[in-house]
Design an enzyme around this catalytic site. Sequence first.
Site, short mmCIF file in Angstrom:
data_model
loop_
_atom_site.label_atom_id
_atom_site.label_comp_id
_atom_site.label_asym_id
_atom_site.label_seq_id
_atom_site.Cartn_x
_atom_site.Cartn_y
_atom_site.Cartn_z
N HIS A 1 46.07 3.40 50.05
CA HIS A 1 44.87 2.54 50.01
C HIS A 1 45.34 1.12 50.27
CE1 HIS A 1 42.31 5.76 48.38
NE2 HIS A 1 43.42 6.14 47.77
N ARG B 1 43.20 -1.33 51.16
CA ARG B 1 42.13 -2.21 50.64
C ARG B 1 41.51 -3.18 51.63
NH1 ARG B 1 41.49 1.39 46.96
NH2 ARG B 1 42.71 1.20 45.06
N ASN C 1 38.32 4.38 52.05
CA ASN C 1 37.39 3.88 51.01
C ASN C 1 37.48 2.36 50.91
OD1 ASN C 1 39.93 4.05 49.78
ND2 ASN C 1 39.11 4.55 47.77
N ASP D 1 38.07 10.52 50.77
CA ASP D 1 38.95 10.31 49.62
C ASP D 1 38.42 9.30 48.61
OD1 ASP D 1 41.40 10.64 48.10
OD2 ASP D 1 41.72 8.55 48.64
N HIS E 1 39.80 15.35 48.90
CA HIS E 1 40.04 14.96 47.50
C HIS E 1 39.23 15.97 46.69
CE1 HIS E 1 39.76 11.73 44.17
NE2 HIS E 1 39.01 12.72 43.76
N HIS F 1 46.64 15.09 47.14
CA HIS F 1 47.14 14.94 45.77
C HIS F 1 46.87 16.13 44.84
CE1 HIS F 1 43.02 13.53 45.55
NE2 HIS F 1 43.28 12.28 45.87
N ASP G 1 49.43 8.12 47.47
CA ASP G 1 48.14 7.68 46.91
C ASP G 1 48.27 6.26 46.33
OD1 ASP G 1 45.50 7.54 46.25
OD2 ASP G 1 45.54 9.12 44.73
N HIS H 1 45.26 -2.15 42.40
CA HIS H 1 44.09 -2.73 41.73
C HIS H 1 44.52 -4.07 41.14
CE1 HIS H 1 41.36 0.64 42.12
NE2 HIS H 1 42.36 1.46 41.83
O1 DOR Z 1 43.14 7.17 41.45
C1 DOR Z 1 42.62 7.05 42.53
N1 DOR Z 1 42.44 5.84 43.09
N2 DOR Z 1 42.18 8.12 43.16
C2 DOR Z 1 41.45 8.04 44.27
O2 DOR Z 1 41.11 9.06 44.79
C3 DOR Z 1 41.06 6.74 44.82
C4 DOR Z 1 42.01 5.71 44.44
C5 DOR Z 1 41.55 4.30 44.71
O3 DOR Z 1 40.99 4.06 45.77
O4 DOR Z 1 41.79 3.45 43.86
#
Ligand code: DOR
Length: 432
Positions: free
Chosen positions: A62, A64, A94, A151, A183, A236, A309, A313
Amino acid sequence: MKPTIVLKDGRLIDLAGDRIADVVVDPNSGLITGVGTGLAADEEIDCDGLVISPGFVDLHAHLREPGLEAAETILTGSRAAVRGGFTAVVAMPNTTPTTDSAAVVEQVLAAGRHALCEVSPSAAISVGRKGHQLSPMAELVGAGVRIFTDDGNGVQDDRFMRRALEYARGLPDDDRPIVLAQHCEVEALTEGGVMHEGQWSARLGLGGQPSEAEELMVMRDITLARMTGARVHFQHLSSAGSVAMVRAAKAAGMPVTAEATPHHFSLTDACCAGFDPIFKVHPPLRTEYDVAAVREGLADGTIDAIATDHAPHTPESKERSFDDAPPGMLGLETAFAVALDELDLPLADLLALLTWRPAAIAALTDRHGLALAAGREANLTILDLDHRWVATGEEMASLARNTPFEGRELTGRAKDTFWKGERVLADFEVTR
Ligand code: DOR
């Protein structure tokens, strides 16, 4: 003209085998120009005692961008990637807006041109990842996408998933296979859940997500893959039951593949005991029994690839309560060392899980993952298997800090990474 570089006396491990050799990299053409012994170039890197591997390929990151650049950007994510030995990452869709149109794919590709490794966009199966309307898959294939996934969410509706597989099966692919990556999570069973449903969730009083929520969707998609003949990739995998079903499907000759993350083969739900949201992830960390099954799946070929994965954040969001914090953990910079520490596999098999096997699933084998040979794009990593280091979020190239391996002593790390002949990691440091 930039100077050519010879990687001297390294232990090359790739699809062609395991041998001591020199590799000459030409940053001008971006190619490997020689593999052999007694080779010379303008500059030299002594690789005696080091392993030279094709650059790693991450099927699941990801990054972002667009939308959540406070947590990561394509540039910072690519820095984290090359520090982890990766030369290609598949970017998850996403984003905000969702990567469900050629325009957003172009935006990701454009940002990727400034990155330190190849950024290969995946795209959503459904518009907005809402599971109702098919994304413009033909157009997205035209823009270069080969992995489709919602996902973050699984496709809930059985009929919709069937139609998506049927549609994907019919798309022209120029010999670069298209795959739908799932997913697996039946949301009716995980609603309100924030960790694995079991002894620990009961003790902590946190809502649970049962393994069966994953397993039911794995079962459905194996059935739909049989029905439609389309390829399905399981993201995953976290539960013993899922691994067993994928094993059986493969034994029956079905076109399914699977990945597992370092956190799912090394950590358990007991990590959540301190209510630290760093350990909140989807699918959740499960039991020792599940961890053992995932490892077994990696060892016997049921699981094709180690995927990170990588889910950055912001510190603020991960400082919320366990219930409220977003799920996800960093992975790119620790994946190799955690795999080396935790998996009891021959090195060549471990590297296969990070190189040619994911490259094949992502349809990137024209430039990533295969044997290091003259004429191929110079995408490779030099690994110091004895390098001891301590993982800390603060020290990572990622913008985010949410590593579940904070403070952990690890052994083994990428020392140098070359992408298209450019030395993007030099002596453990990114070069731009
Ligand atoms: O833990 C996760 N975080 N699982 C996911 O499928 C998405 C991901 C995210 O985008 O933070």
